[in-house]
Write a protein that holds these residues in place. Structure first.
Motif, PDB file in Angstrom:
ATOM      1  N   SER A  61       0.850  -1.033  -0.019  1.00 31.17           N
ATOM      2  CA  SER A  61       0.108  -0.333  -0.473  1.00 31.17           C
ATOM      3  C   SER A  61       0.643   1.254   0.148  1.00 31.17           C
ATOM      4  N   LYS A  62       1.274   2.201  -0.921  1.00 28.90           N
ATOM      5  CA  LYS A  62       1.381   3.028  -1.141  1.00 28.90           C
ATOM      6  C   LYS A  62       1.269   4.427  -0.543  1.00 28.90           C
ATOM      7  N   VAL A  63      -0.431   4.086   0.086  1.00 32.04           N
ATOM      8  CA  VAL A  63      -0.722   4.848   0.819  1.00 32.04           C
ATOM      9  C   VAL A  63      -0.108   4.590   2.506  1.00 32.04           C
TER      10      VAL A  63
ATOM     11  N   THR B  46      10.781  11.800   2.052  1.00 35.69           N
ATOM     12  CA  THR B  46      10.205  11.969   0.617  1.00 35.69           C
ATOM     13  C   THR B  46       9.559  12.574  -0.292  1.00 35.69           C
ATOM     14  N   SER B  47       9.129  12.252  -0.679  1.00 36.86           N
ATOM     15  CA  SER B  47       8.739  13.581  -2.140  1.00 36.86           C
ATOM     16  C   SER B  47       6.960  13.803  -1.753  1.00 36.86           C
ATOM     17  N   SER B  48       6.589  14.771  -1.923  1.00 39.13           N
ATOM     18  CA  SER B  48       5.569  15.877  -0.931  1.00 39.13           C
ATOM     19  C   SER B  48       4.680  15.225  -1.699  1.00 39.13           C
TER      20      SER B  48
ATOM     21  N   ILE C 108       2.134   9.851 -11.015  1.00 38.86           N
ATOM     22  CA  ILE C 108       1.378   9.417 -10.067  1.00 38.86           C
ATOM     23  C   ILE C 108       0.805   7.951  -9.730  1.00 38.86           C
ATOM     24  N   LYS C 109       0.400   7.468  -8.987  1.00 42.01           N
ATOM     25  CA  LYS C 109       1.099   6.365  -8.054  1.00 42.01           C
ATOM     26  C   LYS C 109      -0.530   5.872  -8.289  1.00 42.01           C
ATOM     27  N   ALA C 110      -0.913   4.129  -8.586  1.00 48.17           N
ATOM     28  CA  ALA C 110      -1.734   3.690  -8.290  1.00 48.17           C
ATOM     29  C   ALA C 110      -1.334   2.965  -6.211  1.00 48.17           C
TER      30      ALA C 110
ATOM     31  N   VAL D  97       3.820   6.808 -13.041  1.00 50.42           N
ATOM     32  CA  VAL D  97       2.803   7.059 -14.603  1.00 50.42           C
ATOM     33  C   VAL D  97       3.580   9.260 -14.190  1.00 50.42           C
ATOM     34  N   ILE D  98       4.874   9.067 -15.189  1.00 51.84           N
ATOM     35  CA  ILE D  98       5.606  10.591 -15.125  1.00 51.84           C
ATOM     36  C   ILE D  98       4.341  11.376 -15.595  1.00 51.84           C
ATOM     37  N   ALA D  99       3.533  12.379 -15.243  1.00 51.71           N
ATOM     38  CA  ALA D  99       3.459  13.387 -16.506  1.00 51.71           C
ATOM     39  C   ALA D  99       3.038  14.572 -16.372  1.00 51.71           C
TER      40      ALA D  99
ATOM     41  N   GLU E 165       5.208  14.833  -5.819  1.00 52.18           N
ATOM     42  CA  GLU E 165       6.480  15.782  -6.444  1.00 52.18           C
ATOM     43  C   GLU E 165       7.023  15.638  -7.155  1.00 52.18           C
ATOM     44  N   TYR E 166       7.710  15.542  -8.628  1.00 54.18           N
ATOM     45  CA  TYR E 166       8.347  14.613  -8.892  1.00 54.18           C
ATOM     46  C   TYR E 166      10.118  15.019  -8.708  1.00 54.18           C
ATOM     47  N   LEU E 167      11.078  13.671  -8.264  1.00 53.29           N
ATOM     48  CA  LEU E 167      12.188  14.032  -7.741  1.00 53.29           C
ATOM     49  C   LEU E 167      13.338  14.021  -8.544  1.00 53.29           C
ATOM     50  N   THR E 168      14.075  14.205  -8.852  1.00 48.62           N
ATOM     51  CA  THR E 168      15.265  14.469  -9.707  1.00 48.62           C
ATOM     52  C   THR E 168      16.534  13.565  -9.082  1.00 48.62           C
TER      53      THR E 168
ATOM     54  N   HIS F  38      19.881  10.506  -8.865  1.00 48.30           N
ATOM     55  CA  HIS F  38      20.126   8.938  -9.350  1.00 48.30           C
ATOM     56  C   HIS F  38      19.116   8.353  -8.345  1.00 48.30           C
ATOM     57  N   GLU F  39      18.747   7.369  -9.030  1.00 53.56           N
ATOM     58  CA  GLU F  39      18.433   6.329  -8.009  1.00 53.56           C
ATOM     59  C   GLU F  39      19.100   4.900  -7.436  1.00 53.56           C
ATOM     60  N   LEU F  40      18.475   4.467  -5.880  1.00 54.14           N
ATOM     61  CA  LEU F  40      20.016   3.555  -5.556  1.00 54.14           C
ATOM     62  C   LEU F  40      18.806   3.075  -5.045  1.00 54.14           C
TER      63      LEU F  40
ATOM     64  N   PRO G 233      10.499   1.709 -22.269  1.00 50.06           N
ATOM     65  CA  PRO G 233       9.253   1.210 -21.296  1.00 50.06           C
ATOM     66  C   PRO G 233       9.714   0.940 -20.018  1.00 50.06           C
ATOM     67  N   ASN G 234       8.971   0.997 -18.806  1.00 50.61           N
ATOM     68  CA  ASN G 234       9.634   0.484 -17.525  1.00 50.61           C
ATOM     69  C   ASN G 234       9.722  -1.158 -17.552  1.00 50.61           C
ATOM     70  N   THR G 235      10.140  -1.952 -16.961  1.00 48.23           N
ATOM     71  CA  THR G 235      10.332  -3.092 -16.748  1.00 48.23           C
ATOM     72  C   THR G 235      10.802  -3.346 -15.318  1.00 48.23           C
TER      73      THR G 235
ATOM     74  N   LEU H  90      15.700   4.388  -3.730  1.00 48.09           N
ATOM     75  CA  LEU H  90      15.852   6.080  -3.151  1.00 48.09           C
ATOM     76  C   LEU H  90      16.276   6.691  -4.348  1.00 48.09           C
ATOM     77  N   MET H  91      16.175   8.110  -4.029  1.00 45.40           N
ATOM     78  CA  MET H  91      16.834   9.293  -5.072  1.00 45.40           C
ATOM     79  C   MET H  91      17.872   9.761  -4.372  1.00 45.40           C
ATOM     80  N   VAL H  92      18.551   9.535  -4.751  1.00 47.85           N
ATOM     81  CA  VAL H  92      19.809  10.301  -4.117  1.00 47.85           C
ATOM     82  C   VAL H  92      20.586  11.969  -5.329  1.00 47.85           C
TER      83      VAL H  92
ATOM     84  N   VAL I 258      13.185   8.894   0.045  1.00 47.74           N
ATOM     85  CA  VAL I 258      12.051   7.198  -0.497  1.00 47.74           C
ATOM     86  C   VAL I 258      11.608   7.495  -1.471  1.00 47.74           C
ATOM     87  N   ILE I 259      11.759   6.955  -3.010  1.00 50.64           N
ATOM     88  CA  ILE I 259      10.658   6.762  -3.838  1.00 50.64           C
ATOM     89  C   ILE I 259       9.657   5.880  -3.436  1.00 50.64           C
ATOM     90  N   GLU I 260      10.142   4.687  -2.945  1.00 50.85           N
ATOM     91  CA  GLU I 260       9.252   3.682  -2.747  1.00 50.85           C
ATOM     92  C   GLU I 260       9.855   2.467  -2.091  1.00 50.85           C
TER      93      GLU I 260
HETATM   94  P1  AMP Z   1       8.420   2.507  -7.706  1.00 49.50           P
HETATM   95  O1  AMP Z   1       6.979   1.183  -8.391  1.00 49.50           O
HETATM   96  O2  AMP Z   1       7.328   3.525  -7.265  1.00 49.50           O
HETATM   97  O3  AMP Z   1       9.582   2.427  -7.434  1.00 49.50           O
HETATM   98  O4  AMP Z   1       7.812   3.829  -9.460  1.00 49.50           O
HETATM   99  C1  AMP Z   1       8.237   3.029 -10.656  1.00 49.50           C
HETATM  100  C2  AMP Z   1       9.554   4.253 -11.107  1.00 49.50           C
HETATM  101  O5  AMP Z   1       8.697   5.720 -11.195  1.00 49.50           O
HETATM  102  C3  AMP Z   1      10.573   4.726 -10.301  1.00 49.50           C
HETATM  103  O6  AMP Z   1      11.863   3.545  -9.815  1.00 49.50           O
HETATM  104  C4  AMP Z   1      11.180   5.502 -10.738  1.00 49.50           C
HETATM  105  O7  AMP Z   1      11.991   5.754 -12.010  1.00 49.50           O
HETATM  106  C5  AMP Z   1       9.810   6.227 -11.106  1.00 49.50           C
HETATM  107  N1  AMP Z   1       9.166   7.605 -10.060  1.00 49.50           N
HETATM  108  C6  AMP Z   1       8.360   7.189  -9.004  1.00 49.50           C
HETATM  109  N2  AMP Z   1       8.264   8.251  -7.730  1.00 49.50           N
HETATM  110  C7  AMP Z   1       9.348   9.049  -8.625  1.00 49.50           C
HETATM  111  C8  AMP Z   1       8.751  10.540  -8.031  1.00 49.50           C
HETATM  112  N3  AMP Z   1       8.459  10.722  -7.414  1.00 49.50           N
HETATM  113  N4  AMP Z   1       9.945  11.209  -8.282  1.00 49.50           N
HETATM  114  C9  AMP Z   1       9.940  10.842  -9.491  1.00 49.50           C
HETATM  115  N5  AMP Z   1      10.583   9.245 -10.056  1.00 49.50           N
HETATM  116  C10 AMP Z   1      10.049   8.517  -9.617  1.00 49.50           C
END
Ligand code: AMP
Ligand code: GLY
Length: 426
Positions: free
Chosen positions: A102-104, A117-119, A142-144, A154-156, A186-189, A191-193, A223-225, A274-276, A283-285
């Protein structure tokens, strides 16, 4: 000790392979496994989501430890079921697994405990979500809320794209109940780790990390894999002592403490995406399991007996463990079926697996043995989107990468493709 590993990916092959090195391991069973796991364990034809049958099997075969690879059985409470039956199992309870499922729940926990984490705002009806995005600057994420097999984020880049995404998830219900609630972030910029720690609910182990390449094609295009390659350990400013300290004290320890305080102690391996950005970490997730293809580069670096670690975690006490890692570099490249992550065909014979160098690891994912009458040696056929992970090792990242690429070029099947830029920093 008899061990049951649940799952059928390259992550589970890597887990099996590592457990197989343990002197205390007797029989290993994998449910359902793949052609690779069948060489080092006994594959059992039970689906990884069929908890009733897995439980019956574990009782019947006197399994001493069950290891859960993927998130779906964790989301469905496999750990609670096994523990209630008195069986040892590695992985978090259903309630603790909500940190991924649950992302919520995860976002709310992070906000309440001050974990960076992002707002984000959460919505359960389309109109309020649509009104909100119209007031925001793009891009937005946008995240389900629920599990969506990599299709829930989806990054809109435009308001239209954001509204279309909300419509698909919230009105058309393309992701089913996973989209009942949506987060607009909020969109984070940066490097992902991917950072991991074992936890027994109270303590965490030392951290270990990898970088994952999620997009299908070179240059992070397409696409994402599930992940097309990885390397470990990350280098330079991405994973220096300062970043490690920040991740430990402001992410991993607080979230484990938060989960315990809330009444859901987390046992298993915790994965923080993480986004570093410079010295800032967000934290992204969180995921409630090992990563794939991260496991294929981190587990080969583990010097400590994996069975001992997993037993201690499941027994809620890792205090006596010292977990050590090899500092050799590992680079993993995924060989995938043409068309993946969209539509692809399977059933193609895989050539070249017998021509790999001795120090190369080839972890199977979507593979199956085709035992034909009259043929002495079964053929290995493709059976999924991600087919194999080829892992090279070396004293430098370049040596590890060159080995992985030299070897992956010897393996082939109809339509096979791989990224050519994994761990290439030149
Ligand atoms: P997640 O399923 O939450 O890991 O999201 C999948 C991918 O979407 C991540 O690996 C990131 O590349 C991208 N992503 C998710 N949330 C963000 C965010 N807040 N800002 C930027 N990219 C994101
Ligand atoms: N490599 C991404 C994941 O395992 O979720």
């Amino acid at each position: 000790m008899n061990v049951l590993v649940i799952g059928n990916g390259a992550r589970e092959h890597a887990i099996c392979w590592k457990l197989n090195e343990s002197p205390s391991v007797g029989r290993i069973y994998t449910a359902p496994g793949n052609a690779g796991t069948s060489c080092i364990s006994q594959n059992v034809l039970i689906d990884s989501d069929d908890i009733d049958s897995l439980l019956d099997f574990a009782v019947c075969k006197s399994i001493d430890l069950t290891v859960v690879g993927p998130e779906i059985p964790l989301a469905n409470g496999i750990v609670d079921r096994f523990e209630n039956a008195g069986l040892a199992i590695f992985g978090p309870s259903k309630a603790a697994a909500r940190i991924e499922t649950s992302k919520v729940f995860a976002k709310d926990l992070m906000v309440r405990y001050g974990i960076p984490t992002s707002s984000s705002e959460t919505f359960s009806d389309y109109d309020s979500a649509a009104e909100y995005v119209s007031t925001q600057t793009m891009p937005l994420v946008i995240k389900a809320e629920g599990l969506a097999a990599g299709k829930g984020v989806v990054i809109a880049h435009t308001n239209e794209e954001a509204l279309r995404t909300l419509l698909t998830i919230m009105k058309e219900k393309k992701l089913g109940s996973a989209g009942n609630r949506v987060l607009v972030e909020e969109y984070l910029t940066g490097h992902e780790l991917s950072v991991f720690a074992f936890s027994d609910g109270y303590r965490i182990s030392n951290l270990f990390a990898a970088q994952d390449y999620k997009r299908a094609f070179d240059g992070d295009l397409g696409p994402n894999t599930g992940g097309m390659g990885s390397y470990s350990p990350p280098t330079g400013t991405l994973w220096n002592q300062e970043i490690q300290d920040v991740v430990r004290t402001s992410v991993m320890e607080p979230v484990i403490n938060a989960l315990r305080t809330e009444g859901y102690p987390y046992k298993g391996v915790l994965y923080a995406g993480l986004m570093v950005n410079g010295s800032s970490v967000n934290v992204i997730e969180f995921n409630c399991r090992f990563g794939d293809p991260e496991s294929q580069v981190v587990l080969p670096r583990l010097k400590t007996d994996l069975l001992e670690i997993m037993l201690a975690v499941s027994d809620s006490d890792i205090s006596k463990l010292s977990i050590n890692w090899d500092d050799q570099y590992k680079v993993a490249v995924v060989l995938a079926s043409g068309g993946y992550p969209e539509e692809y065909n399977t059933g193609f014979e895989i050539d070249g697996l017998d021509g790999l160098d001795k120090d190369i690891l080839a972890f199977h994912a979507g593979t199956i043995l085709n035992e034909k009458k009259g043929e002495r040696i079964p053929r290995v056929l493709t059976y999924g989107g991600r087919v194999l992970t080829i892992v090279g090792s070396g004293a430098t990242m370049k040596i590890a990468r060159d080995k992985a690429y030299d070897n992956i070029s010897r393996v082939d099947f109809d339509g096979a493709f791989y990224r050519t830029d994994i761990a290439n920093f030149e």
